[in-house]
Design a protein around this motif. Structure first.
Motif, mmCIF file in Angstrom:
data_model
loop_
_atom_site.group_PDB
_atom_site.id
_atom_site.type_symbol
_atom_site.label_atom_id
_atom_site.label_comp_id
_atom_site.label_asym_id
_atom_site.label_seq_id
_atom_site.Cartn_x
_atom_site.Cartn_y
_atom_site.Cartn_z
ATOM 1 N N VAL A 76 0.732 -1.141 0.040
ATOM 2 C CA VAL A 76 0.163 -0.035 0.080
ATOM 3 C C VAL A 76 0.779 1.061 -0.011
ATOM 4 O O VAL A 76 0.296 2.379 -0.528
ATOM 5 C CB VAL A 76 -0.998 -0.142 1.052
ATOM 6 C CG1 VAL A 76 -0.487 0.019 2.550
ATOM 7 C CG2 VAL A 76 -1.994 1.118 0.907
ATOM 8 N N THR A 77 1.960 1.359 0.581
ATOM 9 C CA THR A 77 2.865 2.379 0.589
ATOM 10 C C THR A 77 4.093 2.159 -0.190
ATOM 11 O O THR A 77 5.078 2.985 -0.220
ATOM 12 C CB THR A 77 3.397 2.814 1.666
ATOM 13 O OG1 THR A 77 3.823 1.679 2.510
ATOM 14 C CG2 THR A 77 2.061 3.407 2.773
ATOM 15 N N GLY A 78 4.085 1.006 -1.172
ATOM 16 C CA GLY A 78 5.360 0.847 -1.998
ATOM 17 C C GLY A 78 5.545 2.063 -2.842
ATOM 18 O O GLY A 78 6.854 2.062 -3.220
ATOM 19 N N MET A 79 4.756 2.726 -3.758
ATOM 20 C CA MET A 79 5.085 3.515 -4.272
ATOM 21 C C MET A 79 5.876 4.842 -3.785
ATOM 22 O O MET A 79 7.064 5.184 -4.390
ATOM 23 C CB MET A 79 3.774 4.434 -4.947
ATOM 24 C CG MET A 79 3.211 3.527 -6.122
ATOM 25 S SD MET A 79 3.945 3.500 -7.256
ATOM 26 C CE MET A 79 3.902 5.059 -8.091
ATOM 27 N N ILE A 80 5.414 5.209 -2.617
ATOM 28 C CA ILE A 80 6.308 6.288 -2.264
ATOM 29 C C ILE A 80 7.478 5.762 -1.358
ATOM 30 O O ILE A 80 8.607 6.575 -1.444
ATOM 31 C CB ILE A 80 5.584 7.261 -1.065
ATOM 32 C CG1 ILE A 80 6.198 8.428 -0.486
ATOM 33 C CG2 ILE A 80 4.955 6.335 0.090
ATOM 34 C CD1 ILE A 80 5.412 9.532 -0.145
ATOM 35 N N GLU A 81 7.439 4.652 -0.848
ATOM 36 C CA GLU A 81 8.701 4.263 -0.215
ATOM 37 C C GLU A 81 9.741 3.767 -1.464
ATOM 38 O O GLU A 81 10.998 4.083 -0.919
ATOM 39 C CB GLU A 81 8.492 2.839 0.347
ATOM 40 C CG GLU A 81 7.876 3.192 1.834
ATOM 41 C CD GLU A 81 7.679 2.061 2.853
ATOM 42 O OE1 GLU A 81 8.706 1.596 3.447
ATOM 43 O OE2 GLU A 81 6.651 1.247 3.064
ATOM 44 N N LYS A 82 9.507 3.616 -2.520
ATOM 45 C CA LYS A 82 10.161 3.320 -3.906
ATOM 46 C C LYS A 82 11.068 4.600 -4.172
ATOM 47 O O LYS A 82 12.366 4.505 -4.269
ATOM 48 C CB LYS A 82 9.475 3.011 -4.890
ATOM 49 C CG LYS A 82 10.294 2.254 -6.099
ATOM 50 C CD LYS A 82 9.670 1.522 -6.946
ATOM 51 C CE LYS A 82 10.134 1.183 -8.284
ATOM 52 N NZ LYS A 82 11.661 0.686 -8.059
ATOM 53 N N THR A 83 10.590 5.455 -3.980
ATOM 54 C CA THR A 83 11.323 7.134 -4.250
ATOM 55 C C THR A 83 12.165 7.111 -2.907
ATOM 56 O O THR A 83 13.199 7.907 -3.094
ATOM 57 C CB THR A 83 10.183 8.215 -4.022
ATOM 58 O OG1 THR A 83 9.769 8.755 -2.676
ATOM 59 C CG2 THR A 83 9.160 8.186 -5.102
#
Lengths: 384, 161
Positions: A18-25
């Motif tokens: 669920v927070t993969g997108m922002i954590e990828k940054t």
């Protein structure tokens, strides 16, 4: 398995879930900082050797991966954690292994561990300038919405209190599950129609943010008239929204891609070059980036990555981060930051509408805010 | 979250979870009076969570991650404080009853003194004699007398008829 010729670090950040997108940054920002430090010869002649793990936005995996990195790989310094549940899952392991963790995400405050360096914004740092901006330029009636867990409840409580202390009014408050479904979006929209606020403060977190903003626009609400303000909505969400959705909404954070300083421009260009322009740049990414640089500065001073040597050195160093010079506060282990407020512009740099005059000290237990309110409700906040 | 507590529960250990605020509040409303000894489990220490802890009436908290050490001490202290609180509440109720009984006796004596021309000592003995004859407490006798007296006099504005 510590090797004498490298400094191993653990990076526990999700690229999925669920927070993969922002954590990828955040992961990419760590990669960039490590590459920069190693290109400049490492620290005391030794290269940083990151070990990456993807805990898939699942607290249980953050815990087991931290344990594995510290116990089986002899790693003493961890970077990672996003939602509070993931920080809480890691901390006992970090403490038991006598390691040090950098947590590069804004959170709800009211925590201290000797073993954690908090490099995202504490609640006082973003909330005060955000409320001041909203109250002065947008309106007096506030609606609070959020996901159903600890950060939204606490952040909404703080923003609601600050808003009331300025003379504003909280129209209502509502929470919806992290896994946002159509019926929840409908409930949010119904409440907005019913309460007719001047401004909405959102602590929605995760993938539901995009759906909600799109539904808000499709329901005919105009961000120019009724903006959604948030600290947890980020560039990652904005780039996934349909055109015409995000323009005019408000975000508070210590860093924006549009920040026009040499340090910010240099970071933004390097990040784009490193990621091929595939990822937007976020404030948590910037916090992850300067966390690694702060660590390297302290490590150069201490010559040892054990917490007993590294921690005192951390309090002595300052780093010229993309947002401005940052340093760690020795009393709270939180970071002195430069909180800003911006209006989202689609396909253009965000318009920064509030800039701090000076660096804002962290106040994770909201001691100065409380004092200021009691002493003089109409006074300028004690923080500025 | 159970619908309600099993009967005669002595000790309740309750996890304070933010995402279950409404369920928690609903559950707390079903607790009997007096509520069992309550220990809260908390993972966070922010005011929004503290508010729930205070509303629960917990007398001790166990922090996450939960460790066996300290649990027994917390349990013993909490149960002890709970018992002292119950005793204090019982004492308070008893003293309140006593004060109200004394006031009733005083009013009954005043009525007897005015109505039958007795002095205070005689009024007291008369009241005690009537109570003994009917084998009831002097306070209950006094209340009956006062109520009879109040019923007999014509009601003023807003009074009972």
């Amino acid at each position: 398995m510590t090797t004498e010729d490298t400094w191993p670090i653990g990076v526990v950040m999700s690229e999925t879930g669920v927070t993969g997108m922002i954590e990828k940054t955040q992961v990419e920002a760590v990669r960039l900082a490590v590459a920069e430090i190693n290109a400049a010869g490492g620290v005391r002649g030794r290269r940083l050797a990151p070990v990456y793990r993807d805990p898939a936005s699942t607290p249980r995996l953050y815990r087991s991966q931290v344990l594995e990195l510290c116990r089986d790989h002899g790693i003493k310094v961890i970077f990672g954690g996003h939602m509070s549940s993931t920080r809480k899952a890691m901390l006992p392991m970090v403490e038991a292994q006598n390691a040090l963790m950098f947590y590069p995400t804004l959170y709800e405050g009211f925590e201290y561990s000797r073993h954690c360096i908090y490099t995202g914004a504490a609640p006082n740092q973003n909330s005060v300038p955000l409320v001041d901006y909203l109250y002065a330029t947008v309106g007096r009636r506030l609606l609070l919405i959020g996901s159903d867990y600890v950060y939204p409840y606490e952040s909404n409580r703080i923003v609601g209190d600050l808003f009331r202390s300025r003379g504003g009014e909280v129209a209502d408050e509502i929470y919806v599950p992290l896994d946002l479904r159509a019926e929840h979006v409908a409930r949010l929209l119904d409440l907005i129609r019913e309460t007719r606020p001047d401004v909405i403060y959102s602590t929605l977190v995760g993938d539901g943010i995009v759906r909600f903003y799109e539904a808000f626009r499709e329901a005919g609400f105009d961000p120019a008239e009724l903006p959604i303000a948030s600290q947890s909505t980020s560039e990652v969400d904005v780039v996934r929204m349909k055109p015409g959705t995000a323009e005019g909404h408000v975000i508070a954070a210590p860093f924006f891609d549009s920040l026009d300083t040499p340090a910010a421009r240099g970071f933004a260009e390097a990040f784009r070059a490193a990621t091929g322009g595939t990822l937007p740049l976020t404030a948590p990414a910037e916090a992850a980036y300067f966390s690694v640089h702060l660590y390297a500065r302290a490590l150069a001073l201490a010559g040892d990555d054990g917490i007993d040597r590294l921690l005192p050195a951390l309090y002595e160093v300052e780093y010229d981060a993309p947002q401005g010079p940052v340093r760690v506060d020795r009393l709270t282990n939180h970071t002195h930051l430069w909180p800003r407020v911006a209006r989202i512009r689609e396909g253009k740099p965000y318009e920064i509408v509030s800039n701090p005059l000076r660096r804002v000290p962290p106040d994770p237990y909201l001691i100065d805010i409380a004092d200021g309110e009691e002493a003089a409700p109409d006074a300028v906040p004690a923080l500025f | 979250m159970p619908e309600r507590l099993p009967d005669r529960t002595d000790i309740l250990i309750l996890a304070i979870e933010d995402h279950a605020r409404e369920d928690l509040r609903r559950f707390l409303r079903t607790l009997p009076n007096p509520a069992p000894t309550l220990l809260a489990i908390v993972g966070y220490e922010n005011p929004a969570t503290l508010q729930l802890v205070l509303e629960s009436g917990a007398m001790a908290v166990l922090s996450r991650p939960i460790k066996p050490f300290g649990l027994l001490t917390n349990l013993a202290i909490t149960r002890n404080v709970w018992k002292q609180n119950q005793q204090l509440a019982r004492d308070a109720r008893r003293f309140k009853r006593k004060v109200m009984g004394d006031q009733m006796v005083l009013r009954a004596k005043t009525i007897l003194m005015a109505g039958e021309g007795l002095n205070e000592d005689e009024a007291h003995r008369e009241l005690r004699a009537r109570a003994m004859k009917r084998r009831i407490a002097i306070e209950i006798m006094a209340r009956e007398l006062v109520e009879m007296h109040d019923a007999a006099i014509p009601a003023g504005p807003g009074g009972k008829t």
